[in-house]
Design a protein around this motif. Structure first.
Motif: not given
Length: 419
Positions: A126-148
Motif C-alpha cells: 500500500s505504501k508503494i502504490i499510494a506513493a507512486g500511482f494517482p487514485p484513478e490508476r490504483r486498481a490495476l496495480p492493486n489487482s495485479l498484486l491481488d492476482a499474485g
C-alpha cells in the motif's frame, strides 16, 4: 510536479517494482498455504485431528494479526526496501525449516514465525502504490498484486500436491523455502529507494487513533474482515475438503483445487483494469469502487451450493464462481483504503485493516475444525462465510462515504461525525 506526471516520467521503474511485488505476493501465499496443501499427509504422519489442524492453520494468523500494526508503522517510518527484505527472509526461512518438523508443536512455532515475517507485505504494498500511482490508476496495480495472492495458492496447490505425491511433504517445504529466498536477489537490486516512495504532494500524517475514529475506516475494516473470512476458510480447508469429503486423490486435488485460484487471479486483473478505465472515462470513483466491492461480496455467496451438490464438477464450478467474486472484490479493496488514507497514512491504515481482517484467519480455521469434527459435515462451515459476505457488502453501503482523500489537517465535518 503532480503525482500523475511523476508516474508518467518513470513508468518502467514503477512497473518493474510492481512485477517484483506480484511475484512476492505469489510466494507469500504459496508459503502460507503450504501447510494446507500438505495437511492430508501431515495429519496422517503426525496423528493430527481436525481440531489440531484447525489450530495449526490458525496459528499463522496469531502473529500475523499481532504484529500487523507494527508492520504498518515500520512501512511508514523506514525504507520499504529493507523492511520488506527483512520480513521476506524471515518467512522464507520458516517455510524451509518446516520440512524438518517432527511434531505439532514444532510446526506451530514455525507457523508463528511465518506469520510474523509476512506482516510486512500489505503495508509495504500500500505504501508503494499510494506513493507512486494517482487514485484513478490504483486498481490495476492493486489487482495485479491481488492476482499474485490467487496465483500463489493455485501454483502452490498444484505444484505442492505433485511434489508431495512423488517425494513427500518435507521435500515440498524445502523446495518452496529455497525458491522463495531466490526472490530477494532482484528485490535488493530494483527495490525503490526512499526518494522514489516519497509522495509528491505531502499531507499531514495522522495518528493511529485518528484513523480508527473514522467511520469510513471501519467500513473498510468490516468489509475486509468479512471477505477474508471466506477467503481464508477456503485457503486453509479446501485441500482437506477435496481429499476427505470429495474423495479426490492428491494429484486430482492439486489440479481441481487450483482452478478457483486461477480464475480469481484473472478476474482480479480484469476487474482492476475495467474499474480504472471506467473512472478515467468519467465514472465517479465512489460509484465505481463501491460497485465492484459490493457486487464481488454478494456474488461470493455462490460458495454455499458447493457444499450441497453431489457432483464434484458442480462443486468446483460453484467454488470457481465464488473465487471469481473474490477477485472482483479484491481488485478495488485496497484502492479504496489507499485513496481515503493518502500516501502518508497508507501504511498505518493498511496495518490496522489487515490486523482486523487477519482475525478472520484466526477464527475461520478453528471454527471450521470444530464444525467438521462435531457435525461431520461441511454445510455449516460453508454457510458462515456466505452470511459474512452479506454483512461485508452492507458495511460499504452504510459506513463508507465518498471515495476521496481525507483531509487529515482539517476538523471532522460536524454534519458527518468520524464514527
Amino acid at each position: 510536479m503532480t503525482t500523475t506526471q511523476a508516474v508518467d516520467r518513470v513508468p518502467l521503474k514503477q512497473w518493474v517494482v510492481i512485477f517484483l511485488l506480484f511475484l512476492a505476493a505469489c510466494l507469500n501465499y504459496i508459503d502460507r498455504g503450504s501447510l494446507s496443501v500438505g495437511a492430508p499427509e501431515i495429519a496422517k504422519e503426525l496423528s493430527l485431528s481436525p481440531v489440531d489442524l484447525g489450530l495449526l492453520f490458525s496459528a499463522f494468523f496469531w502473529t500475523y494479526t499481532g504484529f500487523m500494526v507494527v508492520a504498518g508503522w515500520l512501512a511508514d517510518r523506514y525504507p520499504v526496501r529493507w523492511v520488506f527484505a527483512a520480513g521476506f527472509l524471515l518467512w522464507s526461512t520458516a517455510t524451509f525449516a518446516s520440512g524438518f518438523a517432527t511434531s505439532m508443536s514444532a510446526l506451530l512455532v514455525l507457523r508463528l514465525v511465518l506469520g510474523a515475517g509476512e506482516t510486512v507485505t500489505f503495508p509495504v504494498f500500500s505504501k508503494i502504490i499510494a506513493a507512486g500511482f494517482p487514485p484513478e490508476r490504483r486498481a490495476l496495480p492493486n489487482s495485479l498484486l491481488d492476482a499474485g495472492t490467487k496465483l500463489g495458492p493455485a501454483i502452490g496447490t498444484l505444484v505442492g500436491a505433485l511434489l508431495m505425491a512423488h517425494y513427500g511433504w518435507r521435500i515440498m517445504f524445502f523446495a518452496l523455502g529455497v525458491g522463495s529466498l531466490l526472490w530477494l536477489i532482484p528485490w535488493l537490486i530494483f527495490a525503490p529507494r526512499p526518494q522514489q516512495t516519497g509522495p509528491a504532494e505531502r499531507r499531514p500524517s495522522p495518528s493511529l487513533l485518528a484513523i480508527i475514529r473514522r467511520r469510513d475506516a471501519w467500513g473498510t475494516f468490516i468489509g475486509s474482515f468479512c471477505y477474508a473470512y471466506g477467503f481464508y476458510f477456503l485457503l486453509t480447508w479446501l485441500p482437506t475438503y477435496l481429499v476427505n469429503e470429495r474423495n479426490l486423490s492428491l494429484q486430482m486435488m492439486g489440479v481441481l483445487g487450483s482452478i478457483p485460484f486461477w480464475s480469481s487471479a484473472v478476474a482480479a486483473v480484469t476487474a482492476g483494469w475495467a474499474s480504472d478505465a471506467w473512472i478515467r472515462r468519467g465514472g465517479s470513483p465512489t460509484r465505481v469502487r463501491k460497485t465492484f466491492v459490493i457486487c464481488g461480496l454478494l456474488l461470493s455467496i455462490a460458495m454455499l451450493p458447493a457444499a450441497l451438490v453431489s457432483s464434484v464438477g458442480w462443486s468446483i464450478a460453484f467454488l470457481t464462481v465464488a473465487y471469481v467474486a473474490f477477485g472482483i472484490y479484491a481488485s478495488n479493496l485496497w484502492a479504496i483504503s489507499q485513496t481515503l488514507a493518502g500516501a502518508d497514512a497508507a501504511g498505518k491504515w493498511t496495518g490496522i485493516q489487515n490486523t482486523i481482517n487477519s482475525l478472520a484467519g484466526v477464527i475461520a480455521p478453528i471454527v471450521t475444525g470444530y464444525i467438521v469434527q462435531n457435525t461431520g459435515s461441511y454445510y455449516w462451515a460453508f454457510l458462515s462465510p456466505a452470511i459474512m459476505a452479506i454483512v461485508g457488502a452492507a458495511s460499504y453501503v452504510v459506513l463508507v462515504g465518498p471515495i476521496e482523500p481525507i483531509d487529515w489537517s482539517a476538523r471532522a465535518d460536524p454534519t458527518r461525525p468520524p464514527w
